[in-house]
Every structure is written in C-alpha cells, then in structure tokens.
Design a protein around this motif. Structure first.
Motif, PDB file in Angstrom:
ATOM      1  N   ALA A 162      48.408 -33.123  16.963  1.00  0.00           N
ATOM      2  CA  ALA A 162      48.991 -34.401  17.298  1.00  0.00           C
ATOM      3  C   ALA A 162      48.389 -35.144  18.417  1.00  0.00           C
ATOM      4  CB  ALA A 162      50.490 -33.951  17.409  1.00  0.00           C
ATOM      5  N   VAL A 163      47.971 -34.508  19.528  1.00  0.00           N
ATOM      6  CA  VAL A 163      47.364 -35.196  20.496  1.00  0.00           C
ATOM      7  C   VAL A 163      46.102 -35.934  19.908  1.00  0.00           C
ATOM      8  CG1 VAL A 163      46.145 -35.164  22.687  1.00  0.00           C
ATOM      9  CG2 VAL A 163      48.460 -34.001  22.409  1.00  0.00           C
ATOM     10  N   TRP A 164      45.264 -34.862  19.333  1.00  0.00           N
ATOM     11  CA  TRP A 164      44.007 -35.552  18.946  1.00  0.00           C
ATOM     12  C   TRP A 164      44.234 -36.849  17.911  1.00  0.00           C
ATOM     13  CZ3 TRP A 164      41.394 -35.566  13.862  1.00  0.00           C
ATOM     14  CH2 TRP A 164      40.040 -35.804  14.028  1.00  0.00           C
ATOM     15  N   GLN A 165      45.269 -37.108  17.060  1.00  0.00           N
ATOM     16  CA  GLN A 165      45.783 -38.132  16.172  1.00  0.00           C
ATOM     17  C   GLN A 165      46.220 -39.260  16.909  1.00  0.00           C
ATOM     18  OE1 GLN A 165      47.156 -37.182  12.224  1.00  0.00           O
ATOM     19  NE2 GLN A 165      47.706 -35.377  13.243  1.00  0.00           N
ATOM     20  N   TRP A 166      46.781 -39.156  18.121  1.00  0.00           N
ATOM     21  CA  TRP A 166      47.487 -40.118  18.639  1.00  0.00           C
ATOM     22  C   TRP A 166      46.851 -40.722  20.119  1.00  0.00           C
ATOM     23  CZ3 TRP A 166      50.666 -43.217  16.323  1.00  0.00           C
ATOM     24  CH2 TRP A 166      51.396 -42.803  15.001  1.00  0.00           C
ATOM     25  N   LEU A 167      45.850 -39.547  20.567  1.00  0.00           N
ATOM     26  CA  LEU A 167      45.432 -40.085  22.030  1.00  0.00           C
ATOM     27  C   LEU A 167      44.996 -41.654  21.941  1.00  0.00           C
ATOM     28  CD1 LEU A 167      45.014 -38.963  24.670  1.00  0.00           C
ATOM     29  CD2 LEU A 167      42.739 -37.985  24.022  1.00  0.00           C
ATOM     30  N   GLY A 168      43.922 -41.819  21.104  1.00  0.00           N
ATOM     31  CA  GLY A 168      43.266 -43.027  21.220  1.00  0.00           C
ATOM     32  C   GLY A 168      44.018 -44.216  20.979  1.00  0.00           C
ATOM     33  N   TYR A 169      45.128 -44.085  19.988  1.00  0.00           N
ATOM     34  CA  TYR A 169      46.129 -44.961  19.776  1.00  0.00           C
ATOM     35  C   TYR A 169      46.864 -45.565  20.874  1.00  0.00           C
ATOM     36  CZ  TYR A 169      49.892 -47.255  17.033  1.00  0.00           C
ATOM     37  OH  TYR A 169      51.014 -48.135  16.360  1.00  0.00           O
ATOM     38  N   ASN A 170      47.283 -44.265  21.560  1.00  0.00           N
ATOM     39  CA  ASN A 170      47.983 -44.914  22.934  1.00  0.00           C
ATOM     40  C   ASN A 170      47.009 -45.487  23.971  1.00  0.00           C
ATOM     41  OD1 ASN A 170      51.120 -44.112  22.434  1.00  0.00           O
ATOM     42  ND2 ASN A 170      50.023 -42.361  22.084  1.00  0.00           N
ATOM     43  N   VAL A 171      45.841 -44.685  24.063  1.00  0.00           N
ATOM     44  CA  VAL A 171      44.791 -45.442  24.786  1.00  0.00           C
ATOM     45  C   VAL A 171      44.687 -46.897  24.950  1.00  0.00           C
ATOM     46  CG1 VAL A 171      42.567 -45.372  25.939  1.00  0.00           C
ATOM     47  CG2 VAL A 171      43.797 -43.137  25.401  1.00  0.00           C
ATOM     48  N   VAL A 172      44.435 -47.084  23.532  1.00  0.00           N
ATOM     49  CA  VAL A 172      44.381 -48.911  23.237  1.00  0.00           C
ATOM     50  C   VAL A 172      45.527 -49.701  23.776  1.00  0.00           C
ATOM     51  CG1 VAL A 172      44.112 -50.397  21.246  1.00  0.00           C
ATOM     52  CG2 VAL A 172      42.681 -48.364  21.555  1.00  0.00           C
ATOM     53  N   PHE A 223      58.484 -43.872  21.069  1.00  0.00           N
ATOM     54  CA  PHE A 223      57.927 -43.799  19.779  1.00  0.00           C
ATOM     55  C   PHE A 223      57.623 -42.299  19.400  1.00  0.00           C
ATOM     56  CE2 PHE A 223      57.905 -48.774  19.747  1.00  0.00           C
ATOM     57  CZ  PHE A 223      58.802 -48.798  18.691  1.00  0.00           C
ATOM     58  N   THR A 224      56.598 -41.895  20.570  1.00  0.00           N
ATOM     59  CA  THR A 224      56.250 -40.461  20.431  1.00  0.00           C
ATOM     60  C   THR A 224      57.333 -39.221  20.034  1.00  0.00           C
ATOM     61  OG1 THR A 224      54.462 -41.062  21.841  1.00  0.00           O
ATOM     62  CG2 THR A 224      54.832 -38.740  21.357  1.00  0.00           C
ATOM     63  N   LEU A 260      39.235 -43.253  16.596  1.00  0.00           N
ATOM     64  CA  LEU A 260      38.830 -43.040  15.374  1.00  0.00           C
ATOM     65  C   LEU A 260      39.566 -41.824  14.657  1.00  0.00           C
ATOM     66  CD1 LEU A 260      36.628 -44.454  13.598  1.00  0.00           C
ATOM     67  CD2 LEU A 260      35.021 -42.700  14.278  1.00  0.00           C
ATOM     68  N   PRO A 261      40.120 -40.954  15.380  1.00  0.00           N
ATOM     69  CA  PRO A 261      40.961 -39.693  14.630  1.00  0.00           C
ATOM     70  C   PRO A 261      41.994 -40.368  13.967  1.00  0.00           C
ATOM     71  CG  PRO A 261      39.977 -39.148  16.811  1.00  0.00           C
ATOM     72  CD  PRO A 261      39.722 -40.633  16.571  1.00  0.00           C
ATOM     73  N   HIS A 262      42.571 -41.649  14.555  1.00  0.00           N
ATOM     74  CA  HIS A 262      43.727 -41.895  14.120  1.00  0.00           C
ATOM     75  C   HIS A 262      43.521 -42.689  12.639  1.00  0.00           C
ATOM     76  CE1 HIS A 262      47.845 -43.162  14.704  1.00  0.00           C
ATOM     77  NE2 HIS A 262      47.661 -44.258  13.967  1.00  0.00           N
ATOM     78  N   ALA A 263      42.400 -42.592  12.446  1.00  0.00           N
ATOM     79  CA  ALA A 263      42.081 -43.161  10.844  1.00  0.00           C
ATOM     80  C   ALA A 263      42.081 -42.095   9.792  1.00  0.00           C
ATOM     81  CB  ALA A 263      40.668 -43.968  10.906  1.00  0.00           C
ATOM     82  N   VAL A 264      42.068 -40.799  10.449  1.00  0.00           N
ATOM     83  CA  VAL A 264      42.143 -39.583   9.536  1.00  0.00           C
ATOM     84  C   VAL A 264      43.430 -39.267   8.988  1.00  0.00           C
ATOM     85  CG1 VAL A 264      41.478 -37.115   9.544  1.00  0.00           C
ATOM     86  CG2 VAL A 264      39.899 -38.647  10.841  1.00  0.00           C
ATOM     87  N   PRO A 265      43.502 -39.239   7.831  1.00  0.00           N
ATOM     88  CA  PRO A 265      45.272 -38.653   7.525  1.00  0.00           C
ATOM     89  C   PRO A 265      45.656 -37.436   8.289  1.00  0.00           C
ATOM     90  CG  PRO A 265      43.788 -39.355   5.796  1.00  0.00           C
ATOM     91  CD  PRO A 265      42.742 -39.277   6.792  1.00  0.00           C
ATOM     92  N   GLY A 266      46.723 -37.266   8.573  1.00  0.00           N
ATOM     93  CA  GLY A 266      47.209 -36.068   9.135  1.00  0.00           C
ATOM     94  C   GLY A 266      47.027 -34.953   8.516  1.00  0.00           C
ATOM     95  N   LEU A 267      47.007 -35.052   7.184  1.00  0.00           N
ATOM     96  CA  LEU A 267      46.685 -33.531   6.366  1.00  0.00           C
ATOM     97  C   LEU A 267      45.274 -32.981   6.779  1.00  0.00           C
ATOM     98  CD1 LEU A 267      48.210 -31.775   3.683  1.00  0.00           C
ATOM     99  CD2 LEU A 267      45.838 -32.636   3.228  1.00  0.00           C
ATOM    100  N   ILE A 268      44.459 -34.037   6.627  1.00  0.00           N
ATOM    101  CA  ILE A 268      43.141 -33.578   6.875  1.00  0.00           C
ATOM    102  C   ILE A 268      42.607 -33.367   8.246  1.00  0.00           C
ATOM    103  CG2 ILE A 268      40.645 -34.555   6.719  1.00  0.00           C
ATOM    104  CD1 ILE A 268      41.501 -36.254   4.361  1.00  0.00           C
ATOM    105  N   ALA A 269      43.334 -34.162   9.026  1.00  0.00           N
ATOM    106  CA  ALA A 269      43.294 -33.678  10.758  1.00  0.00           C
ATOM    107  C   ALA A 269      43.601 -32.291  10.762  1.00  0.00           C
ATOM    108  CB  ALA A 269      44.076 -34.752  11.392  1.00  0.00           C
ATOM    109  N   VAL A 296      52.266 -34.351  27.672  1.00  0.00           N
ATOM    110  CA  VAL A 296      50.687 -34.170  27.539  1.00  0.00           C
ATOM    111  C   VAL A 296      50.052 -35.398  26.926  1.00  0.00           C
ATOM    112  CG1 VAL A 296      48.855 -33.002  26.378  1.00  0.00           C
ATOM    113  CG2 VAL A 296      50.753 -31.566  27.461  1.00  0.00           C
ATOM    114  N   LEU A 297      50.610 -36.046  26.003  1.00  0.00           N
ATOM    115  CA  LEU A 297      50.028 -37.056  25.202  1.00  0.00           C
ATOM    116  C   LEU A 297      50.099 -38.428  26.084  1.00  0.00           C
ATOM    117  CD1 LEU A 297      48.842 -38.557  22.750  1.00  0.00           C
ATOM    118  CD2 LEU A 297      51.125 -39.254  22.024  1.00  0.00           C
ATOM    119  N   ILE A 298      50.924 -38.660  26.674  1.00  0.00           N
ATOM    120  CA  ILE A 298      51.241 -39.928  27.543  1.00  0.00           C
ATOM    121  C   ILE A 298      50.371 -39.906  28.749  1.00  0.00           C
ATOM    122  CG2 ILE A 298      53.014 -41.459  28.718  1.00  0.00           C
ATOM    123  CD1 ILE A 298      53.211 -41.380  25.755  1.00  0.00           C
ATOM    124  N   VAL A 299      50.641 -38.783  29.532  1.00  0.00           N
ATOM    125  CA  VAL A 299      49.828 -38.566  30.672  1.00  0.00           C
ATOM    126  C   VAL A 299      48.169 -38.695  30.586  1.00  0.00           C
ATOM    127  CG1 VAL A 299      48.921 -36.919  32.545  1.00  0.00           C
ATOM    128  CG2 VAL A 299      51.517 -37.278  32.008  1.00  0.00           C
TER     129      VAL A 299
END
Lengths: 328, 292
Positions: free
Chosen positions: B164-174, B220-221, B114-123, B85-88
């Motif tokens: 998890a997708v919310w936190q890592w989506l932008g990272y992978n898009v970049v 890595f995922t 931006l969601p990647h800047a949010v710590p996992g616990l807060i996310a 899901v994340l990669i696609v």
C-alpha cells in the motif's frame, strides 16, 4: 507530478464554496503559488558544508526513487525471461536469453487468445464506463452549481453519502441484487456500477464553480438559449479540463477494480484483465502450472504500459483532481 | 425562468440520481432484506432455495464469529501501521524535495508517482513475487524473515502495508510538495534571517504550515484502509498467516462463495457498509472540526 513546475496549476484554484467545506476539505495544497520560488539558500545551515547536506538529501531521495522503480524494473526483466531464467537469474538483471517476443506470443495465443479479449473487456468496462460516468458527473455537478435545484444542499449531502460508502462494501450486495435481477455474470453486472462516481460529482461542482462564470450562463439565457443548449455549447467546453480529470480518475478506478468482478463474474470470457491475471497467478502458484507465471507476468506488463503512458500524457489533469479534492 | 431551471435540473440530475440509487441504496436494501433469511442454498440464481426467516439471526452469527471480529482487528492494526508510516515518509520526502538541495525535482516526482499508475492487483502480484523465495532477487538478504514461505508468511501485516505504501507514497509526496510550494517565501526567508537552519525551517516552519494538507491526507488514507481486500487476497495464495477471512471484505467473499451462506454474507456486508460509512463520516467530521 511534473507539470512544468508543480507550482503553476493549469486550473484556477477552486474558490472556497460550500461544496468544498462540506467535505471538510480545506487544505492549502496547490493554491497555485504563481511561480517557483527561488530556493532558500542551502548553505543557510551553517553547521555543515553545503555539499554534505546536499548529498544526504539526494541519497535519501534516490533510495526512495529506487524503491518506487525497482519493482517495475523487476517486472520488465521478468517479462523478458523464460521459466528457467525467471527462477535462476537475478531478478533485476536480464536473463541468459531475451524471451520477450516469445512470451508475448505465448500470452496472446494462450487459451485461444483470451488475453486480448480481457484487454478489450477492460477497455469497455473502464473506457466506456468512465466516459458515461463523467458525462453524468459533469451534468450533475453543473446542475448543483448553476441551476435552481429544490433542496440543493440536502440532495448534495445525499450524493456525498455515496463518497463515504467504499465501493468494496457495495460489491457483495451489488452481486446479490444482480443475481436477483439476472445480471450476475453478465457484462452489465460489472459495467453499471462503474457509471456512478460520487466523488466525480463533488469535483464537477467545484470545477463548474471555478471554470464557468455565472455571468456567462446568464448571458446565454438572455440570448434565449435553452438550459440544455447553454450547458452543452457554453458550459461544457469551459469545464472540459475538469471533465478529463474526472474521466481519468474513474477510468483508473474501474481499471483497478477487482472485488466486484471477482464476485460478479464466473465466465472467463467476461473477465477484465485484473481478474484474468489473478486466475493465472493462482493456477501458477497453487495448481502446479508454473508456465502460467509467464502469462501472469507478461500480462501484467502489457496491462501496465497503457496506464503509464496515459498517466505521463495527462499529468496535469491528475494533478488538478488530486489537489482539488483537498482544497477549498 | 425558475421553473424552467427546475425542469432542467431534473433532467441533469435525474439520470445520476436514479443510477446512484440503483447501485448504492438498492443493493444495500436488498442485502438488508436477504440478511433476515437463512437459506439452504445451492445457488442464489435458482431462486428456489428454501428460505427461512431468521430475524437478526444472521447478524448474531456474524458478530459471534470470531474470524469476522478478528478481521476488524486486522484492519485496525493495519491502519495503525500504515497511516503513520505513509504520512511520515511522504512528508519527509516532500520536505527534502522542497529543501532547495534536491536534484531533478520533477523527474524524482514522476518516478515516485509512477507506482500509482500500476493497478492494485498488479502491484500486489509484483510484490508477491518479490516476497517469494526463488523468484525474488532480494528476499535472500533478509535472512530468517524471508525463509518459511516468504515474507508474506513471516510478516503478513508489514508485507501488506509495504504494498500500500508503494502505491500511495508518490501520490502523497506530490500533494505535500504542492502545499509546500504554496508556503509564502517571506516566512521562510524571515526564519533563515533569524538564524534557523534548513532542517529547522523544514520541521518547525514548513511542516506546521501544511498541517491541514497532512491531516486531510491522513484522513483519506484511513478511509481507504477500510477497504483492504486486494493485497491480502493475493498474498493469501502463499501465506498461511493470511487466512481466507483475514479482513472483513475477505470474510464476506468467503462466506458467500466458499460457504454459500448468503444470509450471513448479506448481514456481514451490511455491518461492513455501516461501519465503513460511519467511520468515514466520523473521520470527515473530525477533519472539519480540526479545521475550525
């Protein structure tokens, strides 16, 4: 991210060294195309009018952006509400009153101002830990790259083993050992594990190889500078962008860590913010203290703000690390 | 000269290696030692608990514990859903950004990241609230799925994957977008001249050209997925479907602190470390092989 054009990397693309190959990391990412290329003409797709494809593309992207931003909007809105509005009004809209200042006051006064203490702890754990860790990483990475290390690749391989063992798998063993030596439930019990960042050594070796020309080191040696001095006044300044990147990654990692402090600490005065928010959320949800929702929510917002600012200010360093981890 | 360098190398590497030993191998070694004993513990700190040598008994108990085993099944199911899901989606968004049709590409990327800047616990906290009826502005739209104590209860796996997708989506898009920017322009122009449509260029030309970036991101995922702890630990609060031993890491924590069974916890952590380390190694090798 949005480095003025994602295309121009601020850093020279690390050259393909054995270090990168060792991780099997060979991705064409970020190979610094010199300039943003003039975009392919959209209307090359002849079957549909250009405006239509353009709208479809942008609608999909806007949905994705909404997905990324709405939860954060919810948090901002929630932090401005009192308990009644929190449950009684739409989460993406302002409440009937504006309670942010009151919530903030409540947050900093709760339990004798323990939140500020948690923030200070977190700054020490993450800031101090990451700073020391980055210095260690840069020195080690530089040594692997430029110095005569006996059994270099074997030792480097050992460092990479550290990359493979996820930190959560180490948390409980670390706690067990810490209890044995009397470091459980102490500041050092959480601080020391943050000093070691194997991926940072890997990055530092790449950065050293790409930023610091061998000839410069040679010249400094010929001039009679000792190794320490050569590193400190010649190599380190050249590696500074890499240093910041490593610092940023480890800072975020420590700020994010939850499992280790959770098992290590029982004294609330030693908590990092994460753990404190977890406790407040637990008391709000399962111990019938709904007013703790306000603490957990406002506390979350306050904890995020510096991270978001840091991220926006240091975007190019983020990018350098993200792509260097994946390039040869 | 060489000798001087070697001495310097010791000075530069020594502190790191010593610390790395202290926080990696020493804890694992000590846990391995503890795992051979069973104790009637009232607290490890006292050191006075009676310890009985049980050999591999704790390992047998860990492997024999169905909740421990099912944790690995959970992680496997999580990865089967999360990684594709994340990669696609990341790839799709990166291709759209690179299509030449997107507005405000830079702003969109910042927003996605931006969601990647949010710590996992807060996310996890934010999403927990968004999943919870009464607090959430959206849960009502989901009808039956949202009832019954919220989304985390009715669809635990999807709820965790979403965070998890919310936190890592932008990272992978970049990362993918950067790789796409490096695709030589002539290749794309040539395809367009040959009559390929924009989407065909994207799917048939661009995507295959950045496949190594995509493969690395997937690897890595997958490695990150093994660590699953924070998100389910938070959702556990409201979800009856997510038990306190839902993932292997949660099992460790529960064995140590709910049951005070440190021997079992130590044995289980050794198993988790070996499996996690082994699978990262395997995955890395796979990546290397795919490369050559």
């Amino acid at each position: 991210m949005t480095q003025p054009t994602l295309t121009s990397t601020p850093t020279p693309a690390p050259s393909g060294r054995t270090s990168a190959a060792a991780l099997g990391a060979q991705v064409g990412a970020g190979k610094s195309a010199p300039m943003e290329r003039p975009k392919d003409r959209p209307n090359a797709g002849r079957s549909r009018p250009a405006w239509m494809s353009r709208s479809v593309v942008n609608v999909v992207l806007i949905i994705a952006v909404a997905y990324a931003l709405l939860p954060q909007l919810w948090l901002v809105m929630a932090a401005t509400k009192d308990l009644g509005d929190l449950f009684g009004t739409n989460g993406f809209a302002p409440g009937t009153g504006f309670n942010l200042d009151e919530n903030l006051r409540y947050l900093v006064q709760a339990q004798d101002g323990i939140y500020l203490r948690w923030l200070a702890n977190t700054v020490l754990y993450a800031g101090g830990g990451a700073l020391a860790a980055s210095v260690l990483c840069v020195m080690a990475g530089y040594a692997f790259d430029k110095l005569e290390v006996p059994g270099r690749e074997a030792v480097f391989g050992l460092v990479l083993v550290g990359v493979m063992i996820p930190s959560t798998a180490l948390a409980l063993p670390t706690y067990l050992l810490a209890s044995k030596v009397g470091l459980a439930n102490t500041f050092l019990g959480v601080f020391i594990p943050g000093l070691v960042f194997p991926f940072g050594v890997y990055l530092a070796r790449i950065f050293s190889a790409s930023y610091v020309p061998d000839a410069v080191i040679g010249a400094s040696r010929v001039d009679g500078a000792g190794e320490l001095r050569t590193f400190w006044s010649v190599a380190f300044p050249m590696m500074r962008p890499g240093f910041v990147t490593i610092l940023l990654f480890q800072f975020t990692a420590i700020w994010n860590s939850f499992f280790l402090p959770l098992v290590m600490l029982s004294d609330a005065r030693l908590y990092p913010v994460n753990l404190g928010l977890y406790v407040w959320n637990t008391t709000a949800m399962s111990q019938g203290k709904p007013e703790d929702y306000l603490l957990a929510i406002t506390g979350s917002l306050v904890a995020i703000v510096p991270l978001v600012l840091l991220f926006l200010a240091l975007q190019r360093f983020w990018r350098a690390g993200m792509t260097a981890g994946a390039i040869d | 000269m060489i000798r001087r360098q070697r001495r310097a190398a010791g000075l530069f590497l020594g502190p790191y290696l010593v610390l790395a030993f202290l926080v990696t191998l020493a804890p694992l070694g000590y846990a391995a030692w503890l795992s051979l004993f069973s104790e009637q513990s009232s607290g490890l700190g006292f050191g006075g608990a009676e310890q009985v040598f049980v050999g591999l008994g704790n390992y047998v108990r860990a492997v024999g514990d169905s909740t421990f085993r099912s944790g690995f099944v959970t992680v496997a199911a999580y990865m089967c859903l999360y990684v594709p899901v994340l990669i696609v989606i990341s790839l799709l968004l990166a291709l759209l950004l690179d299509s030449g049709l997107a507005w405000a590409r830079r702003a969109m990327q910042v927003a996605l990241f931006l969601p990647h800047a949010v710590p996992g616990l807060i996310a996890a906290l934010i999403w927990l609230y968004l999943y919870t009826p009464g607090l959430s502005p959206v849960i009502g739209w989901l009808g039956g799925l949202g009832a019954n104590g919220g989304l985390a209860n009715t669809a635990p796996l999807a709820s965790v994957v979403n965070i998890a997708v919310w936190q890592w989506l932008g990272y992978n898009v970049v990362i993918f977008y950067a790789a796409l920017q490096a695709v030589p322009r002539e290749v794309i122009e040539a395809a367009a001249v040959d009559g390929a449509k924009t989407w065909q260029v994207a799917v048939r030309i661009k995507a295959p050209l950045i496949r190594s970036a995509v493969r690395m991101a997937a690897l890595f995922t997958a490695i990150g997925g093994v660590q699953l702890f924070t998100e389910p630990k938070i959702l556990d609060l409201t979800s009856a479907s997510i038990t306190s031993t839902w993932t292997p890491n949660m099992f460790l924590q529960s064995a140590a602190f709910d049951r005070n069974d440190f021997g079992l916890a130590a044995a289980a952590s050794i198993l988790v470390a070996v499996l996690a380390g082994g699978s990262s190694f395997f995955v890395m090798r796979l990546g290397q092989k795919g490369e050559s």
